[in-house]
Design a protein around this motif. Sequence first.
Motif, PDB file in Angstrom:
ATOM      1  N   VAL A  87     -32.778  -0.059  -4.131  1.00 58.60           N
ATOM      2  CA  VAL A  87     -32.276  -1.055  -3.188  1.00 58.60           C
ATOM      3  C   VAL A  87     -30.804  -0.757  -2.949  1.00 58.60           C
ATOM      4  N   LEU A  88     -30.472  -0.331  -1.728  1.00 64.21           N
ATOM      5  CA  LEU A  88     -29.118   0.107  -1.411  1.00 64.21           C
ATOM      6  C   LEU A  88     -28.405  -0.835  -0.452  1.00 64.21           C
ATOM      7  N   ALA A  89     -29.130  -1.770   0.152  1.00 64.44           N
ATOM      8  CA  ALA A  89     -28.568  -2.664   1.167  1.00 64.44           C
ATOM      9  C   ALA A  89     -28.502  -4.094   0.645  1.00 64.44           C
ATOM     10  N   PRO A  90     -27.665  -4.940   1.258  1.00 64.55           N
ATOM     11  CA  PRO A  90     -27.510  -6.323   0.777  1.00 64.55           C
ATOM     12  C   PRO A  90     -28.651  -7.232   1.209  1.00 64.55           C
ATOM     13  N   ASP A  91     -28.665  -8.419   0.579  1.00 71.91           N
ATOM     14  CA  ASP A  91     -29.584  -9.512   0.936  1.00 71.91           C
ATOM     15  C   ASP A  91     -31.040  -9.099   0.800  1.00 71.91           C
ATOM     16  N   PHE A  92     -31.361  -8.549  -0.353  1.00 71.61           N
ATOM     17  CA  PHE A  92     -32.728  -8.122  -0.660  1.00 71.61           C
ATOM     18  C   PHE A  92     -33.389  -9.153  -1.563  1.00 71.61           C
ATOM     19  N   ILE A  93     -34.679  -9.417  -1.328  1.00 70.24           N
ATOM     20  CA  ILE A  93     -35.459 -10.321  -2.173  1.00 70.24           C
ATOM     21  C   ILE A  93     -36.789  -9.656  -2.490  1.00 70.24           C
ATOM     22  N   ALA A  94     -37.245  -9.798  -3.736  1.00 70.69           N
ATOM     23  CA  ALA A  94     -38.583  -9.342  -4.122  1.00 70.69           C
ATOM     24  C   ALA A  94     -39.273 -10.451  -4.891  1.00 70.69           C
ATOM     25  N   LYS A  95     -40.565 -10.649  -4.608  1.00 78.91           N
ATOM     26  CA  LYS A  95     -41.347 -11.677  -5.278  1.00 78.91           C
ATOM     27  C   LYS A  95     -42.699 -11.109  -5.689  1.00 78.91           C
ATOM     28  N   ARG A  96     -43.089 -11.396  -6.928  1.00 75.34           N
ATOM     29  CA  ARG A  96     -44.447 -11.135  -7.419  1.00 75.34           C
ATOM     30  C   ARG A  96     -44.881  -9.677  -7.238  1.00 75.34           C
ATOM     31  N   ALA A 111     -37.391   2.662 -12.999  1.00 65.98           N
ATOM     32  CA  ALA A 111     -38.377   2.007 -12.144  1.00 65.98           C
ATOM     33  C   ALA A 111     -37.714   1.323 -10.956  1.00 65.98           C
ATOM     34  N   MET A 112     -36.510   0.777 -11.157  1.00 66.83           N
ATOM     35  CA  MET A 112     -35.811   0.065 -10.091  1.00 66.83           C
ATOM     36  C   MET A 112     -34.311   0.300 -10.205  1.00 66.83           C
ATOM     37  N   ARG A 113     -33.683   0.686  -9.092  1.00 66.86           N
ATOM     38  CA  ARG A 113     -32.226   0.752  -9.013  1.00 66.86           C
ATOM     39  C   ARG A 113     -31.761  -0.274  -7.996  1.00 66.86           C
ATOM     40  N   VAL A 114     -30.863  -1.160  -8.413  1.00 71.06           N
ATOM     41  CA  VAL A 114     -30.344  -2.192  -7.520  1.00 71.06           C
ATOM     42  C   VAL A 114     -28.859  -1.913  -7.291  1.00 71.06           C
ATOM     43  N   ALA A 115     -28.533  -1.438  -6.078  1.00 72.35           N
ATOM     44  CA  ALA A 115     -27.156  -1.081  -5.746  1.00 72.35           C
ATOM     45  C   ALA A 115     -26.677  -1.776  -4.484  1.00 72.35           C
ATOM     46  N   GLY A 116     -27.396  -2.814  -4.065  1.00 71.71           N
ATOM     47  CA  GLY A 116     -26.963  -3.623  -2.935  1.00 71.71           C
ATOM     48  C   GLY A 116     -26.507  -4.987  -3.408  1.00 71.71           C
ATOM     49  N   ASP A 117     -25.606  -5.608  -2.668  1.00 75.10           N
ATOM     50  CA  ASP A 117     -25.087  -6.918  -3.051  1.00 75.10           C
ATOM     51  C   ASP A 117     -26.077  -8.015  -2.664  1.00 75.10           C
ATOM     52  N   ARG A 118     -26.065  -9.110  -3.434  1.00 77.25           N
ATOM     53  CA  ARG A 118     -26.896 -10.287  -3.174  1.00 77.25           C
ATOM     54  C   ARG A 118     -28.375  -9.938  -3.173  1.00 77.25           C
ATOM     55  N   ALA A 119     -28.867  -9.503  -4.308  1.00 78.11           N
ATOM     56  CA  ALA A 119     -30.294  -9.221  -4.479  1.00 78.11           C
ATOM     57  C   ALA A 119     -30.888 -10.247  -5.437  1.00 78.11           C
ATOM     58  N   ALA A 120     -32.145 -10.636  -5.191  1.00 78.45           N
ATOM     59  CA  ALA A 120     -32.805 -11.627  -6.041  1.00 78.45           C
ATOM     60  C   ALA A 120     -34.255 -11.204  -6.273  1.00 78.45           C
ATOM     61  N   PHE A 121     -34.717 -11.437  -7.510  1.00 73.99           N
ATOM     62  CA  PHE A 121     -36.080 -11.076  -7.902  1.00 73.99           C
ATOM     63  C   PHE A 121     -36.731 -12.294  -8.550  1.00 73.99           C
ATOM     64  N   TYR A 122     -37.954 -12.610  -8.121  1.00 72.87           N
ATOM     65  CA  TYR A 122     -38.673 -13.769  -8.634  1.00 72.87           C
ATOM     66  C   TYR A 122     -40.058 -13.327  -9.104  1.00 72.87           C
ATOM     67  N   GLY A 123     -40.343 -13.557 -10.381  1.00 75.36           N
ATOM     68  CA  GLY A 123     -41.664 -13.261 -10.908  1.00 75.36           C
ATOM     69  C   GLY A 123     -42.066 -11.803 -10.804  1.00 75.36           C
ATOM     70  N   CYS A 124     -41.111 -10.914 -10.931  1.00 77.01           N
ATOM     71  CA  CYS A 124     -41.390  -9.477 -10.838  1.00 77.01           C
ATOM     72  C   CYS A 124     -41.489  -8.847 -12.222  1.00 77.01           C
ATOM     73  N   ARG A 125     -42.113  -7.674 -12.280  1.00 75.70           N
ATOM     74  CA  ARG A 125     -42.231  -6.893 -13.516  1.00 75.70           C
ATOM     75  C   ARG A 125     -41.583  -5.533 -13.295  1.00 75.70           C
ATOM     76  N   PHE A 126     -40.835  -5.077 -14.329  1.00 74.28           N
ATOM     77  CA  PHE A 126     -40.183  -3.768 -14.303  1.00 74.28           C
ATOM     78  C   PHE A 126     -40.657  -3.023 -15.544  1.00 74.28           C
ATOM     79  N   VAL A 127     -41.310  -1.885 -15.365  1.00 70.29           N
ATOM     80  CA  VAL A 127     -41.962  -1.224 -16.489  1.00 70.29           C
ATOM     81  C   VAL A 127     -41.623   0.262 -16.504  1.00 70.29           C
TER      82      VAL A 127
END
Length: 262
Positions: A87-96, A111-127
């Motif tokens: 994730v390289l851009a801002p205002d990202f959301i991921a759910k389930r 598994a996940m790289r978060v390099a954008g500002d204002r990112a949110a994750f709800y009920g996600c799994r990172f393995v």
Amino acid sequence: MPGPRRQLVLTVDWSGRGDHRRVQDAVDAAPANSSAGSVVIRIKPGVYREKVVVDKPGVTLVGTSASSTVITWNESWVAADSPTVSVLAPDFIAKRLTFQNTFGTSGPAVAMRVAGDRAAFYGCRFVSFQDTLLDDTGRHYYRGCYIEGGTDFVFGNARALFDKCHLHSTSLVGGAFTAQKRSAESENTGFSYVGCKLTGVGKGTSILGRPWGPYSRVVFALSYMSSTVRPEGWDDWSNPAKQRTEFYGQRAVPVLRRRVQD
């Protein structure tokens, strides 16, 4: 006055009954800038074997459930584009959703790289195993997420709040939950864990964290810690000088035990 922002809704279905078969194709169809609106990408259940790069603002990925909707890849950490999802851009959301790297235990595999500002994750799994979640740069929020790994499996230099998340260590020896990289006192970065749960496969096998950067900063507040956590809690990565600049703290949730009479 400007009108309401437009929202584009796309469906990804590997079987062909959606707008796209691949997640990356749906991301590519998103508006190129935030003024053009945002996009919600609904991902139908399935295992999507692909690498995904989110380089456009205002993208939301929504799965049916994290157990049934999986984005997976198999690659060691050798370059910036190695993670399964970036994730390289801002205002990202991921759910389930589940974000997975199946490379194994022989080296770093993000598994996940978060390099954008204002990112949110709800009920996600990172393995993954080593370096599962690269919380790289920006401000991020994780709620009710599950993060699994063995070595430094949450790492990076972002400013992140983990709210009621479950961290599970699969290390049998020498494991570490975190490796935060704050490199200067002026940096407003660090990892905060509130109301979280820490478990693992062994007893006394993992430390809470070690300083990837000299000013590493991690706090666990009101969190349950199983016997997987080593009694000393933290490690200075064989550099005692970092003990003068790093900031680590923890407050575990008290566990009431019923006394068993013989």
